[in-house]
Design a protein around this motif. Structure first.
Motif, PDB file in Angstrom:
ATOM      1  N   ARG A   1      37.824  33.172   4.427  1.00 38.24           N
ATOM      2  CA  ARG A   1      37.221  32.145   5.287  1.00 38.24           C
ATOM      3  C   ARG A   1      35.685  32.171   5.204  1.00 38.24           C
ATOM      4  NH1 ARG A   1      36.466  28.772   7.414  1.00 38.24           N
ATOM      5  NH2 ARG A   1      36.484  28.864   9.683  1.00 38.24           N
ATOM      6  N   VAL A   2      35.127  33.404   5.113  1.00 37.29           N
ATOM      7  CA  VAL A   2      33.661  33.453   5.083  1.00 37.29           C
ATOM      8  C   VAL A   2      33.147  32.814   3.790  1.00 37.29           C
ATOM      9  CG1 VAL A   2      33.244  35.763   4.091  1.00 37.29           C
ATOM     10  CG2 VAL A   2      31.676  34.873   5.767  1.00 37.29           C
ATOM     11  N   ARG A   3      33.942  32.915   2.708  1.00 42.90           N
ATOM     12  CA  ARG A   3      33.526  32.280   1.448  1.00 42.90           C
ATOM     13  C   ARG A   3      33.604  30.759   1.521  1.00 42.90           C
ATOM     14  NH1 ARG A   3      35.442  36.686  -3.066  1.00 42.90           N
ATOM     15  NH2 ARG A   3      34.251  38.325  -2.076  1.00 42.90           N
ATOM     16  N   GLU A   4      34.469  30.256   2.421  1.00 47.30           N
ATOM     17  CA  GLU A   4      34.485  28.787   2.617  1.00 47.30           C
ATOM     18  C   GLU A   4      33.218  28.328   3.349  1.00 47.30           C
ATOM     19  OE1 GLU A   4      39.310  28.568   3.258  1.00 47.30           O
ATOM     20  OE2 GLU A   4      38.012  27.834   4.860  1.00 47.30           O
TER      21      GLU A   4
ATOM     22  N   SER B   1      27.171  23.272  -1.150  1.00 43.96           N
ATOM     23  CA  SER B   1      27.848  24.399  -1.806  1.00 43.96           C
ATOM     24  C   SER B   1      27.364  25.739  -1.228  1.00 43.96           C
ATOM     25  CB  SER B   1      27.618  24.361  -3.318  1.00 43.96           C
ATOM     26  OG  SER B   1      26.297  24.759  -3.602  1.00 43.96           O
ATOM     27  N   LEU B   2      26.228  25.744  -0.560  1.00 45.36           N
ATOM     28  CA  LEU B   2      25.735  26.996   0.037  1.00 45.36           C
ATOM     29  C   LEU B   2      26.290  27.181   1.448  1.00 45.36           C
ATOM     30  CD1 LEU B   2      21.933  27.041  -0.932  1.00 45.36           C
ATOM     31  CD2 LEU B   2      23.874  27.996  -2.185  1.00 45.36           C
ATOM     32  N   ILE B   3      26.059  26.197   2.321  1.00 43.87           N
ATOM     33  CA  ILE B   3      26.513  26.314   3.721  1.00 43.87           C
ATOM     34  C   ILE B   3      27.012  24.929   4.162  1.00 43.87           C
ATOM     35  CG2 ILE B   3      25.954  27.281   6.006  1.00 43.87           C
ATOM     36  CD1 ILE B   3      23.322  28.344   4.829  1.00 43.87           C
TER      37      ILE B   3
ATOM     38  N   ARG C   1      33.964  32.867  24.962  1.00 50.31           N
ATOM     39  CA  ARG C   1      35.186  32.820  24.154  1.00 50.31           C
ATOM     40  C   ARG C   1      35.062  31.933  22.917  1.00 50.31           C
ATOM     41  NH1 ARG C   1      38.803  35.647  26.437  1.00 50.31           N
ATOM     42  NH2 ARG C   1      38.384  36.310  28.567  1.00 50.31           N
ATOM     43  N   GLN C   2      33.897  31.326  22.703  1.00 51.21           N
ATOM     44  CA  GLN C   2      33.781  30.422  21.540  1.00 51.21           C
ATOM     45  C   GLN C   2      33.425  31.201  20.278  1.00 51.21           C
ATOM     46  OE1 GLN C   2      31.315  27.751  24.164  1.00 51.21           O
ATOM     47  NE2 GLN C   2      31.852  26.369  22.515  1.00 51.21           N
ATOM     48  N   LEU C   3      34.238  32.235  20.004  1.00 47.90           N
ATOM     49  CA  LEU C   3      33.955  33.127  18.880  1.00 47.90           C
ATOM     50  C   LEU C   3      35.139  33.152  17.947  1.00 47.90           C
ATOM     51  CD1 LEU C   3      32.629  35.987  21.134  1.00 47.90           C
ATOM     52  CD2 LEU C   3      31.238  34.724  19.493  1.00 47.90           C
ATOM     53  N   GLU C   4      34.860  33.205  16.650  1.00 44.23           N
ATOM     54  CA  GLU C   4      35.950  33.173  15.675  1.00 44.23           C
ATOM     55  C   GLU C   4      35.668  34.213  14.596  1.00 44.23           C
ATOM     56  OE1 GLU C   4      37.683  29.845  12.546  1.00 44.23           O
ATOM     57  OE2 GLU C   4      36.146  29.259  13.956  1.00 44.23           O
ATOM     58  N   LEU C   5      36.621  35.126  14.388  1.00 43.34           N
ATOM     59  CA  LEU C   5      36.461  36.090  13.294  1.00 43.34           C
ATOM     60  C   LEU C   5      36.866  35.420  11.984  1.00 43.34           C
ATOM     61  CD1 LEU C   5      37.806  39.415  14.810  1.00 43.34           C
ATOM     62  CD2 LEU C   5      35.536  39.083  13.805  1.00 43.34           C
ATOM     63  N   LEU C   6      36.069  35.611  10.950  1.00 46.16           N
ATOM     64  CA  LEU C   6      36.380  35.032   9.643  1.00 46.16           C
ATOM     65  C   LEU C   6      36.714  36.160   8.679  1.00 46.16           C
ATOM     66  CD1 LEU C   6      33.326  32.570   9.306  1.00 46.16           C
ATOM     67  CD2 LEU C   6      35.526  32.133  10.416  1.00 46.16           C
ATOM     68  N   ASP C   7      37.842  36.055   7.992  1.00 50.97           N
ATOM     69  CA  ASP C   7      38.143  37.078   6.983  1.00 50.97           C
ATOM     70  C   ASP C   7      37.386  36.714   5.703  1.00 50.97           C
ATOM     71  OD1 ASP C   7      39.534  35.046   5.759  1.00 50.97           O
ATOM     72  OD2 ASP C   7      41.514  35.773   6.323  1.00 50.97           O
ATOM     73  N   GLU C   8      37.580  37.561   4.678  1.00 51.43           N
ATOM     74  CA  GLU C   8      36.782  37.383   3.455  1.00 51.43           C
ATOM     75  C   GLU C   8      36.964  35.978   2.843  1.00 51.43           C
ATOM     76  OE1 GLU C   8      36.885  40.904   1.196  1.00 51.43           O
ATOM     77  OE2 GLU C   8      35.984  39.979  -0.573  1.00 51.43           O
TER      78      GLU C   8
ATOM     79  N   GLY D   1      33.525  39.721   5.638  1.00 49.73           N
ATOM     80  CA  GLY D   1      34.041  39.004   6.803  1.00 49.73           C
ATOM     81  C   GLY D   1      32.863  38.614   7.682  1.00 49.73           C
ATOM     82  N   ALA D   2      33.154  37.961   8.817  1.00 47.08           N
ATOM     83  CA  ALA D   2      32.045  37.495   9.652  1.00 47.08           C
ATOM     84  C   ALA D   2      32.555  37.127  11.037  1.00 47.08           C
ATOM     85  CB  ALA D   2      31.384  36.286   9.006  1.00 47.08           C
TER      86      ALA D   2
END
Ligand SMILES: Cc1cc2nc3c(=O)[nH]c(=O)nc-3n(C[C@H](O)[C@H](O)[C@H](O)COP(=O)(O)OP(=O)(O)OC[C@H]3O[C@@H](n4cnc5c(N)ncnc54)[C@H](O)[C@@H]3O)c2cc1C
Length: 424
Positions: free
Chosen positions: A158-161, A268-270, A149-156, A170-171
């Motif tokens: 959030r993925v850019r953050e 700034s990358l990750i 359950r330690q999964l999180e969907l990221l929208d566009e 997304g991710a």
């Protein structure tokens, strides 16, 4: 042979090399191959009190285990919904109950043996198009059904953050994933085996196997007579055992590592140092290293020839993801081989009643190799049920035999990468 000239070899923890085999010796279990499959097997067995000898043709971590992207990717190269559909509920239940165990083994090894290998938690699967995002949503639901359950969907947004690129729609963030310095993990595991009394020999390629009870593994300088033999040479085993070579195909993939980036540029990358892989069939994978380099891998060379020009293959991918890095210097470039199976599921089994093999993790082997070692140790302790859940999976030979493996598999890759490009 020595380790390839990689970022990992250049930043390996100091360690004493292991001797070459120069005599005839005996033991309970002889393990052939000093990658994660062999090391995990040997470590579980010495912990259980077996007298173990591990023979490595070159150096510990010489193969994929000392060269890979370092990404702790959970589950298998084929996901559990495909396993359910193809092999039925019983098999899916067994394999599903083990699909997050490999990562747990790695984390507990690091802690138990104090292995210094730059572990960072969190891994991202990044979607390049809506179809891939939809597949990630299904993957999340599938993994949750098996208790992860330690999964999180990221929208566009959030993925850019999390990743400094506009490449993704997304991710899926797996908080139980993460990354490590793979060669230092291998060396740390070998050190643990040494401390517990296991014997390791480097520069000791097994050139011949004499089947029987006991079995004998011969090298140029000596031999090991053992009650049990475990073959863990994976893509580097060559033709030592033709039955294994016929089941799977070595593939090469390549990695570059930049010069160290400034703290600000790396952030700034990750910013949270997650590792990332995209969802393409021929995927790109990358992360920051412990000293803030960008380590970027991608591209597959079927038949596992060394590509002539790794930078020419990988840099366009890196710059497509991070155009802001134009002009960055590359300090290291190398390639390594993984072993692809037709089903993309690992192949575990027996060649004789006392000769075992585990191979073919199909590009995602960091976690499953660690599980493989535990399962083999269970077999030798008298519990074969979990190993046999894998051993019962059909091992299909590549269509057309070994000679035609490369063109047919490459054709398959062209089809899938075209699909990825079209986003369908
Ligand atoms: C470039 C690259 C990037 C990858 N990135 C990732 C990733 O980020 N995440 C992930 O999950 N997976 C990744 N993988 C896959 C993963 O690294 C492998 O699945 C895994 O390391 C396989 O481990 P292994 O021990 O089975 O094989 P290997 O690590 O290849 O070890 C086999 C060893 O056996 C030895 N050997 C072979 N024949 C003999 C013999 N006759 N006698 C003695 N020794 C022998 C070899 O010298 C070698 O050291 C990657 C692979 C590559 C090549």
């Amino acid at each position: 042979m020595e380790h390839v000239n990689s970022y990992y070899a250049a930043s390996a923890n100091r360690h004493e090399p292991w001797p070459q085999l120069t005599e005839d010796i005996r033991c309970d279990v002889c393990v052939v191959g000093g990658g994660y499959t062999g090391l995990s097997t040997a470590l579980f067995l010495v912990e259980a009190g077996f007298d173990v000898v591990l023979l490595e043709a070159s150096r510990i971590g010489f193969g994929a285990s000392g060269r890979n992207g370092g990404q702790i990717v959970n589950s298998y190269s084929r996901d559990i919904d495909v396993i359910e559909a193809r092999y039925g509920q019983d098999t899916a239940r067994m394999l599903g109950s083990m699909m997050f165990e490999g990562g747990d083994i790695i984390r507990s090894r690091i802690e138990q043996y104090g292995i210094d290998c730059d572990f960072r938690p969190g891994g991202i699967f990044a979607a390049l198009n809506p179809r891939q995002l939809h597949e990630l949503e299904s993957q999340k639901a599938n993994w949750e059904r098996y208790g992860h359950r330690q999964l999180e969907l990221l929208d566009e947004r959030r993925v850019r953050e999390e990743i400094g690129t506009e490449a993704y729609v997304g991710a899926l963030l797996d908080h139980r994933g993460g990354h490590i310095h793979p060669l230092n993990l291998a060396l740390g595991e070998a050190e643990a085996i040494r401390k517990l009394g296991g014997r390791i020999f480097e520069q000791s390629a097994v050139t011949q196997i004499q089947y029987g009870d006991p079995a004998v593994a011969k090298t140029a300088g000596g031999s090991v007579t053992a009650n049990f033999l475990v073959l863990a040479g994976n893509a580097y085993l060559g033709n030592l055992e033709p039955k294994l070579a016929a089941k799977a195909m070595p593939c090469g993939t390549q990695i570059v590592t930049t010069e160290p980036l400034s703290e600000e540029q790396a952030a700034s990358l990750i910013p949270r140092h997650y590792c990332v892989e995209d969802c393409n069939y021929l995927l790109d994978y990358y992360r920051l290293t412990g000293d803030n380099r960008l380590l970027y891998g991608g591209g597959v060379v079927y038949g596992a020839r060394d590509p002539d020009d790794i930078e020419r293959l990988v840099m366009p991918k890196l710059l497509k993801t991070f155009p802001q890095l134009k002009g960055v210097k590359v300090d290291y470039r190398w390639s390594g081989n993984f072993l692809l199976t037709l089903s993309r599921l690992p192949q575990f089994g027996r060649l004789e009643s006392n000769v075992y093999y585990m191979q073919g993790y199909s590009g995602h082997g960091v976690t499953c190799t660690h599980l493989a070692g535990r399962l083999l140790s269970e077999v030798l302790k008298g519990q074969a049920e979990r190993f046999d859940a894998f051993a019962r999976l059909p091992h299909l030979p590549f269509f057309g035999g070994r000679r035609f493996q490369v063109p047919f598999t490459a054709m398959g890759a062209v089809y899938y990468s075209l699909r990825d490009k079209l986003g369908v």
